[in-house]
Design a protein around this motif. Structure first.
Motif, PDB file in Angstrom:
ATOM      1  N   ILE A   1       6.124   8.839   2.641  1.00 43.13           N
ATOM      2  CA  ILE A   1       5.975   8.421   1.251  1.00 43.13           C
ATOM      3  C   ILE A   1       7.334   8.091   0.646  1.00 43.13           C
ATOM      4  O   ILE A   1       7.493   7.089  -0.062  1.00 43.13           O
ATOM      5  CB  ILE A   1       5.257   9.511   0.428  1.00 43.13           C
ATOM      6  N   GLN A   2       8.338   8.913   0.940  1.00 48.65           N
ATOM      7  CA  GLN A   2       9.671   8.656   0.406  1.00 48.65           C
ATOM      8  C   GLN A   2      10.208   7.313   0.896  1.00 48.65           C
ATOM      9  O   GLN A   2      10.761   6.521   0.128  1.00 48.65           O
ATOM     10  CB  GLN A   2      10.634   9.787   0.794  1.00 48.65           C
ATOM     11  N   ASP A   3      10.029   7.050   2.183  1.00 46.08           N
ATOM     12  CA  ASP A   3      10.464   5.763   2.725  1.00 46.08           C
ATOM     13  C   ASP A   3       9.686   4.612   2.080  1.00 46.08           C
ATOM     14  O   ASP A   3      10.251   3.544   1.793  1.00 46.08           O
ATOM     15  CB  ASP A   3      10.261   5.724   4.243  1.00 46.08           C
ATOM     16  N   ALA A   4       8.396   4.835   1.863  1.00 42.94           N
ATOM     17  CA  ALA A   4       7.567   3.797   1.248  1.00 42.94           C
ATOM     18  C   ALA A   4       8.019   3.499  -0.188  1.00 42.94           C
ATOM     19  O   ALA A   4       8.038   2.344  -0.613  1.00 42.94           O
ATOM     20  CB  ALA A   4       6.098   4.213   1.276  1.00 42.94           C
TER      21      ALA A   4
ATOM     22  N   PRO B   1       0.816  -1.216   0.000  1.00 44.38           N
ATOM     23  CA  PRO B   1       0.000   0.000   0.000  1.00 44.38           C
ATOM     24  C   PRO B   1       0.856   1.275   0.000  1.00 44.38           C
ATOM     25  O   PRO B   1       1.459   1.637   1.001  1.00 44.38           O
ATOM     26  CB  PRO B   1      -0.786  -0.119   1.313  1.00 44.38           C
ATOM     27  N   LEU B   2       0.895   1.927  -1.139  1.00 41.69           N
ATOM     28  CA  LEU B   2       1.578   3.219  -1.269  1.00 41.69           C
ATOM     29  C   LEU B   2       0.509   4.296  -1.360  1.00 41.69           C
ATOM     30  O   LEU B   2      -0.443   4.162  -2.129  1.00 41.69           O
ATOM     31  CB  LEU B   2       2.448   3.244  -2.526  1.00 41.69           C
ATOM     32  N   SER B   3       0.652   5.357  -0.580  1.00 38.71           N
ATOM     33  CA  SER B   3      -0.414   6.365  -0.535  1.00 38.71           C
ATOM     34  C   SER B   3      -0.009   7.675  -1.200  1.00 38.71           C
ATOM     35  O   SER B   3       1.134   8.122  -1.081  1.00 38.71           O
ATOM     36  CB  SER B   3      -0.811   6.644   0.917  1.00 38.71           C
ATOM     37  N   VAL B   4      -0.959   8.265  -1.883  1.00 40.20           N
ATOM     38  CA  VAL B   4      -0.780   9.625  -2.405  1.00 40.20           C
ATOM     39  C   VAL B   4      -0.784  10.632  -1.259  1.00 40.20           C
ATOM     40  O   VAL B   4      -0.247  11.721  -1.372  1.00 40.20           O
ATOM     41  CB  VAL B   4      -1.908   9.940  -3.416  1.00 40.20           C
TER      42      VAL B   4
END
Length: 283
Positions: free
Chosen positions: A113-116, A97-100
């Motif tokens: 987000i960057q870590d994801a 799951p990557l989120s906007v």
């Protein structure tokens, strides 16, 4: 070809009372008889975060995969979870799951987000080594309730980054059920034309009466991959409307067959799975 992804994991994970491992396995075994392309059956995540899924490995041991009609997908939220999932040759896909939305990414995976994105890259490398595929779910892909930036252009930026990592499947996720049919069509149309090498799926949440129009809107935009859950169980607890849940698979099927698609499903097995939902989710 239309691909249907049945998501018992998404349906089960929010239920407070623990569903017995044998019951989970019996239900998933029935789903494997229906003919879905993929069954999103479990997750390798922290048992503190999602206690319902703490027995995913045990469930997997009880699945009858001999001549199974479906592939298996497991959700992971970090590299450790991916490494755990990759121990099992029966699993075909790892979902991440990557989120906007920065806020939702922090809430969902306790990472930026960057870590994801860095995690996505690491998992992609692991998948390639093990002969698996990664499916990235682009959460809050149609808007968010936190006031974080959102636009179709922002979604395109995320897709471009994922394309650079050679992600082949991206599921655009309407996490809180806010997408209009017009936006659904626009996003699928624009992204599928810009990135023809990527398979775009629809993981939509909706009130029951809005399911068919959202499915048809995604179809109009070129979507050929749909997530659902029988009876519409599950959904996001952040949704403001308690009636917003996963697309009910039976309604999804009706909408697609109404457009002339032959989904090659075993309807007798589907009816048996429908009967089991009451026992599993409302014991």
């Amino acid at each position: 070809m239309i691909k249907l992804i049945e998501c018992p994991r998404d349906a089960m994970q929010g239920i407070s009372g623990f569903i017995d491992t044998a019951i989970k396995a019996a239900y998933i075994n029935q789903l494997l008889e229906v003919g879905f392309h993929t069954v999103d059956f479990g997750s390798f995540v922290s048992p503190k975060a999602v206690p319902q899924m703490r027995d995913t490995a045990e469930v997997l041991e009880l699945l009858d995969l001999h001549d199974a009609k479906s592939k298996l997908l497991a959700i992971v939220a970090n590299v450790r979870g991916a490494e755990d999932a990759l121990h099992f040759p029966e699993i075909d896909y790892l979902g991440f799951p990557l989120s906007v939305s920065e806020t939702f990414q922090q809430r969902n995976t306790h990472a930026s987000i960057q870590d994801a994105l860095e995690t996505v890259e690491t998992i992609q490398n692991l998948c390639e080594t093990k002969g698996k595929k990664q499916v990235v779910y682009l959460s809050m892909g149609f808007g968010n309730p936190y006031g974080d930036p959102y636009s179709p252009e922002l979604v395109a930026e995320f897709v471009e980054k994922l394309a650079e990592l050679e992600i082949e499947t991206i599921s655009l996720s309407d996490t809180i059920g806010v997408a209009s049919p017009e936006l659904i069509t626009q996003l699928f149309e624009v992204q599928s034309q810009a990135f023809p090498q990527i398979e775009f799926g629809a993981h939509l949440h909706s009130r029951p009466e809005g399911i068919s129009e959202k499915v048809l809107a995604a179809l109009k935009g070129g979507c050929q991959r749909f997530d659902g859950a029988l009876n519409g169980y599950g959904g996001c607890p952040m949704a403001k409307d308690e009636l917003v849940g996963n697309l009910a698979t039976e309604v999804l099927i009706e909408a697609l067959e109404g457009e002339g698609y032959d989904l090659n499903l075993e309807k007798t097995e589907l009816a048996e799975a429908m009967k089991l939902t009451g026992f599993v989710f409302n014991p």
